[in-house]
Design an enzyme around this catalytic site. Structure first.
Site, PDB file in Angstrom:
ATOM      1  CG  LEU A  28      -2.166  -0.678   1.346  1.00 28.11           C
ATOM      2  CD1 LEU A  28      -3.164  -1.060   2.407  1.00 28.11           C
ATOM      3  CD2 LEU A  28      -3.221  -1.444  -0.050  1.00 28.11           C
ATOM      4  N   GLY A  29       2.093   1.033   0.136  1.00 24.56           N
ATOM      5  CA  GLY A  29       2.726   2.407   0.755  1.00 24.56           C
ATOM      6  C   GLY A  29       4.320   2.361   0.867  1.00 24.56           C
ATOM      7  N   GLY A  31       7.972   4.464   2.516  1.00 24.70           N
ATOM      8  CA  GLY A  31       8.830   5.218   2.285  1.00 24.70           C
ATOM      9  C   GLY A  31       9.759   5.497   2.551  1.00 24.70           C
ATOM     10  N   GLY A  34       9.532   2.951   6.100  1.00 31.18           N
ATOM     11  CA  GLY A  34       8.769   1.625   6.282  1.00 31.18           C
ATOM     12  C   GLY A  34       7.711   1.461   4.914  1.00 31.18           C
ATOM     13  CB  VAL A  36       2.735   0.243   4.356  1.00 35.66           C
ATOM     14  CG1 VAL A  36       0.791  -0.446   4.369  1.00 35.66           C
ATOM     15  CG2 VAL A  36       3.407   1.440   5.284  1.00 35.66           C
ATOM     16  CE  LYS A  56       3.689   2.971   7.951  1.00 32.47           C
ATOM     17  NZ  LYS A  56       3.560   4.583   8.904  1.00 32.47           N
ATOM     18  CG  ASP A 168       3.582  13.367   7.128  1.00 35.37           C
ATOM     19  OD1 ASP A 168       3.649  15.123   6.364  1.00 35.37           O
ATOM     20  OD2 ASP A 168       4.013  11.801   6.701  1.00 35.37           O
TER      21      ASP A 168
END
Ligand code: ADP
Ligand code: MG
Length: 353
Positions: A28-29, A31, A34, A36, A56, A168
């Site tokens: 899903l992500g 960065g 980390g 996810v 995560k 954030d």
């Protein structure tokens, strides 16, 4: 002290998870801090609620993120995605990693929804649970945007009342929860808990420059270096009053309000250009308006028209959020009492599960 015992007992009876419990799904992500994944449970013992989860795998900042999620769980559970468990996982290959587990809240972030051509009507459908057939127009769009802002400010008020600044806040970190049909905040990796001094020294490099308020430091640079925990507990309410660190999130939320009113600002390049223009106007939104309105195209004028409804009450709220000086910005609680929210919003039909 009782709080700690309660928290400990609660933690003891909550299901725990281990590495081998999960089957990894879609990523899903990803960065710098980390990755996810959407995951499901390999086995589904009755003690663990089955269903979709989010995992995560985080670097060293995962420790702070677990702390923040545990605190939110106890103090303002409805503000953020439903956190289940966090633990340290060490492997010879990857070393130490923090694993964090949430319930899967839904497919779409506010960013996904805002980038759709259907916005804000797509959100209206998700919140009310059905396709509405009243005529499209500014009034209806304003009502939807007002409902989204109310939900966002409500979640922020919960965090801020708990003593947490998110730092954030952006559409990518606001998830639509299909269970409660409301928006919830995610990604507490950059958050600061000022009451106990956790992550007290701001990590500027964690901040997203597109949504960050002009002050780079949450706490004034005159504030002495991070006090040890007991001192911080005694001092921080005062520091909070002095420095109003929550207003950093308010600025970001104001930019989201702006993006919802002006489609051109929803893209990265549009937002970056806006930020440059606003800086040139010394962060004075009224000055920005004066500079762009005379030569504004249809779409931009439509945004101003939306914010000008009901005697300019939306514009008034927006300008009270996006201001250069933190102490001149409104708080989440005060914003919720703003006359912009006097009109009835969308009817949220939530179903008990
Ligand atoms: P990072 O931004 O550090 O990669 P996030 O915590 O923001 O990590 O999660 C990344 C993405 O994963 C989010 O933008 C969202 O799309 C999705 N996501 C995170 N938490 C949840 C959740 N509880 N339910 C559904 N999707 C989630
Ligand atoms: Mg994120």
């Amino acid at each position: 002290f009782d709080m700690f015992i309660l928290a400990f007992v609660e933690r003891l009876f909550r299901p725990t998870y281990r590495k081998d419990d999960f089957v990894l799904g879609k990523k899903l992500g990803e960065g710098a801090f980390g990755v996810v994944y959407r995951v499901s449970l390999a086995k589904k013992p009755s003690s663990k609620k089955d269903g979709d989860l989010v995992l995560k795998k985080a670097t060293e900042y995962g420790a702070v993120e677990i702390w923040m999620n545990e605190r939110v769980r106890r103090a303002c559970a409805n503000s953020c995605a439903d956190f289940l468990y966090g633990f340290l996982e060490t492997s010879p290959k990857k070393g130490a990693e923090y694993w964090l587990l949430w319930r899967f809240e839904g497919e779409a972030t506010l960013s996904d929804l805002m980038l759709s051509k259907e916005f804000p009507y797509n959100v209206e459908t998700m919140i009310t649970g059905k396709v509405q057939d009243s005529p499209k127009g500014l009034e209806r769009e304003n009502r939807i945007i007002q409902t989204i802002m109310r939900q966002l400010l409500f979640a922020l008020d919960g965090l801020h009342s708990t003593g947490i600044v998110h730092r954030d806040i952006k559409p990518q970190n606001i998830i639509f929860s299909e269970g409660s049909r409301t928006f919830k905040i995610i990604d507490l990796g950059a958050a600061a808990d000022l009451r106990v001094g956790i992550n007290y020294i701001p990590k500027e490099f964690l901040l997203d420059p597109r949504y960050a308020a002009p002050e780079q430091y949450i706490m004034s640079t005159q504030t002495p270096s991070a006090p040890s925990a007991p001192v911080a507990t005694a001092l921080s309410p005062v520091l909070w009053q002095m420095n109003l660190p929550d207003r950093f999130d308010i600025y970001s939320a104001g930019l989201i309000f702006l993006q919802m009113a002006f489609p051109a600002l929803r893209t990265d390049s549009g937002l970056i250009q806006f930020n440059r223009q606003l800086k040139r106007c010394d962060y004075d939104l009224d000055a920005w308006r004066e500079s762009v309105e005379p030569r504004a195209g249809l779409e931009l004028r439509r945004g101003f028209e939306l914010l000008d409804l009901d005697g300019g009450i939306g514009w008034e709220l927006l300008t009270s959020m996006v201001r250069y000086k933190a102490r001149q910005r409104t708080s989440a609680k005060a914003a919720l009492a703003h006359p912009y929210f006097d009109r009835e919003g969308l009817l949220v039909l939530s179903f008990m599960q």
